[in-house]
Design an enzyme around this catalytic site. Structure first.
Site, PDB file in Angstrom:
ATOM      1  CG  ASP A 369      42.343  46.293  31.279  1.00  0.00           C
ATOM      2  OD1 ASP A 369      41.493  46.970  30.958  1.00  0.00           O
ATOM      3  OD2 ASP A 369      42.015  45.223  31.583  1.00  0.00           O
ATOM      4  CB  THR A 371      38.702  44.471  34.914  1.00  0.00           C
ATOM      5  OG1 THR A 371      37.679  45.628  35.134  1.00  0.00           O
ATOM      6  CG2 THR A 371      38.059  42.969  35.340  1.00  0.00           C
TER       7      THR A 371
END
Length: 708
Positions: A369, A371
């Site tokens: 992922d 962020t």
């Protein structure tokens, strides 16, 4: 910050050892001392039992005293050794038989019971004197106790991760009362909302938030990161961490079972209680070996009754049962997984599901992922440009002054950059947040007071100004672009309109612009490169728009990028990769990634040092370093190698040794003595234990692994 438009948006017991307990209940740590004492007591009793045994004396060719008492020393002490020293094995056998899972303890008990009955019968004149094997019974029990003592000690050492975590909490805490007085209380007496003082060198007694002061905090025991981290007002601190240089006042936010430390302890305990495919295979193998040994013993008796004597048949059968004990096999896997769990915890890798650790060695795709994982999740000033003769320092001073009273992350990024460059920022007045535009304030300059506005595209449109030439390229790469507009301080007279905008002042002049982007962690590129060197594909998933995702992917060398993915759709992307035949490890911050973490073959929550109870992840990284994924891969491979080595040694040794114990080489003159069988069996256990201990040498330092 209102009005700051952005290109793209962020969507936000082991069963085989049940009898190790002195009472048959299967404990480890508190029984090390009991096994040690029992071993030494039995060793003392075994010396006269062996020395005064007629069969042993005949074997070595020395004479025994003629006194009647001498002939009863071996039977009496041998009975004590069987009933007292053999109790752990006998009670363990009862537990195994009750659960209908005969294994190692049943085999040991069968061997010592047969030896006891035959020796007692010989001493009472009911059986041939050749079956007087008190000396072998004594040596067998002593050797088995020694093996179990060493095993208990090893297993107790694996629990040191829990012990060391518990030891991180201080014995007392300094609580500040409402009147300012400080009293000493136990950490268990603290309540949420209490204010405590953490003095230099002291440990934080419970999770909390810094209320005043700032200090470098050593968080290595929680995150595995060696460098102290600066914590100041508003920052979270975790129970067990150390304020190294200055005092802090901390407002308690979690106590007891709700703290991160308690969560980590639960994870380590759960992991040590969980099982793995390899361990289940070892358990099944131990069960098979029981029947193999029992069948071999029966066949041995039958053949020796035909080709030898009843005494030889009994001795050979006992030797088979002794040497076939799957003791090393029962220890092979539990010790490896316990040690790997402990080793991982010390490196800031919390293994919640051992199966996840076992699968990690087969992973060929790591899905990050973006962020909070590859990036810090906080904007930083990536680029800046000046215009109209303004210098970079002047631009930063003007913008930071205007943004000083704003709490927006973009404003904080500009203020932080000015602080990093040690620029003197003037004190602004008249701060206002302009809805859907930006911010504005009056800033003193050498030329007099100026009205400074900082904002996005709406600010330029409102004032009819053009963006700087660099702005389009920055926006194309997904950055948020803010322009700085300076205009003369308006005189009295004009009034605000209904939108809060002033009339009657000049549009102003654009003096510069900033490109702000989510900061890419410096370790991310190293992690990606290291994974590529290991032949692992790297994929990134994000809710950001395509330009933002593409820019990050290009900078890090990501193989494949999924952009604009909503949190609830991330698991479908994981399934898509799995459908293509990939074995996927998903690495996320554990906040919006639960479905994807659960869908992945291995779910890894990163940066979860203060929120470790993430049900969807099999492995939790206490640090925020993406390179820590390499630690999991390395540990998975190292653990698997040790499991395989121990399984092959333990099972292979037993399978090969049983025929020797049965006397398969008797035709060529070699018959293995029963005591030698006992020694070899215990030696096998010690070899397995020592091999597992080598896991402690495994290098799990993410920086070292990334450089290899």
């Amino acid at each position: 910050m209102p009005g700051y438009e952005k290109s793209g948006h962020e969507t936000s017991g082991h069963d085989a050892h049940a009898g190790h307990d002195m009472s048959g209940h299967g404990g480890h740590g508190d029984h090390v001392g009991q096994f040690r004492r029992l071993f030494w007591i039995m060793l003392v009793l075994a010396v006269p039992t062996v020395a005064l045994n007629p069969m042993f004396a005949m074997l070595l060719g020395y004479d025994l005293p003629d006194a009647t008492w001498a002939s009863w020393v071996s039977p009496v002490l041998g009975t004590v050794i069987y009933l007292w020293g053999g109790r752990p094995f006998l009670s363990g056998a009862v537990s195994e038989l009750r659960s209908r899972k005969p294994g190692m303890m049943t085999l040991i008990s069968l061997a010592i019971t047969v030896a006891f009955v035959s020796s007692l019968g010989a001493s009472l004149g009911l059986l041939a004197h050749e079956l007087d094997v008190w000396w072998e019974l004594a040596l067998l029990v002593v050797i088995m106790l020694l093996g179990h003592w060493l095993e208990m000690r090893s297993l107790a050492q694996t629990a040191s991760a829990l012990d060391s975590l518990a030891a991180l909490l201080p014995d007392e805490a300094a609580r500040v009362a409402e009147d300012g007085t400080v009293t000493t209380v136990a950490p268990t007496d603290l309540r949420v909302g209490d204010l405590v003082v953490v003095r230099p060198g002291g440990r934080v007694p419970a999770d909390g938030e810094v209320a005043s002061g700032s200090a470098d905090v050593d968080e290595s025991m929680i995150t595995g990161e060696s460098r102290p981290v600066r914590r100041t007002v508003g920052d979270a601190v975790v129970a067990g961490t150390v304020a190294t240089d200055d005092a802090l006042r901390v407002r308690i936010t979690a106590v007891g079972e709700d703290t991160a430390l308690a969560g980590i302890q639960r994870l380590v305990a759960d992991a040590q209680a969980s099982s793995t495919k390899t361990q289940r295979l070892a358990d099944r193998a131990a069960g098979w070996l029981f029947w193999y040994a029992l069948g071999a013993a029966a066949l041995t008796i039958a053949l020796w009754l035909v080709f030898g004597t009843p005494e030889q048949a009994l001795i050979r059968a006992i030797t088979v049962l002794v040497i076939a004990c799957p003791h090393a096999l029962g220890l092979a896997i539990p010790l490896v997984v316990s040690l790997s769990t402990e080793r991982a915890a010390k490196a800031g890798v919390l293994v919640k599901d051992r199966l996840a650790l076992e699968r990690m060695r087969t992973v060929d795709t790591v899905l990050f992922d973006k962020t909070g994982t590859l990036t810090a999740g906080e904007p930083v000033v990536a680029h800046l440009a000046t215009a109209g003769g303004t210098t970079e320092d002047e631009l930063l001073a003007l913008a930071a002054a205007a943004e000083a009273d704003s709490q927006h992350p973009l404003a904080r990024a500009i203020v932080d950059r000015a602080a990093e460059r040690e620029i003197e920022v003037p004190q602004a007045t008249g701060f206002r947040s302009l809805t859907a535009v930006g911010v504005e304030a009056t800033v003193p300059t050498p030329q007099g007071a100026r009205r400074v506005a900082v904002g996005g595209p709406a600010l330029l449109r409102e004032r009819g100004l053009d963006p700087l030439p660099d702005a389009d390229a920055w926006a194309h790469d997904g950055a948020t672009v803010l322009h700085v507009v300076v205009s003369p301080e308006p005189g009295p007279g004009p009034h605000d309109d209904e939108h809060g905008h002033e009339h009657g002042h000049a549009a102003g002049e654009v003096v510069g612009a900033f490109a702000l982007a989510d900061a890419i962690r410096p370790e991310s590129r190293e992690a990606v490169d290291a994974l590529h060197r290991r032949g692992i594909k790297v994929v990134m998933i994000t809710g950001d728009a395509e330009p933002v995702a593409r820019a990050v992917g290009r900078e890090l060398g990501i193989d494949q990028v999924f952009a604009g993915v909503r949190p609830e759709d991330k698991d479908a992307k994981v399934a898509e990769l799995q459908h293509d035949g990939r074995v996927v490890a998903m690495v996320g911050d554990g906040v919006n990634d639960a479905p994807a973490l659960a869908q992945a073959d291995v779910g890894i929550a990163i940066g979860a040092g203060t929120d470790v109870a993430i049900a969807s992840a099999g492995v939790i990284l206490a640090s925020s370093d993406p390179r820590a994924v390499l630690s999991i891969i390395e540990l998975s491979h190292a653990s698997y190698r040790k499991m395989q080595q121990n399984l092959w040694w333990a099972a292979g040794y037993n399978i090969a040794a049983v025929p020797l114990a049965a006397g398969v080489l008797a035709p060529v003159g070699f018959v293995m003595p029963m005591a030698v069988g006992a020694i070899l069996m215990s030696a096998s256990t010690v070899i397995v234990a020592l091999n597992a201990q080598l896991l402690r040498r495994t290098d799990l330092d993410p920086a070292h692994l990334a450089s290899r």
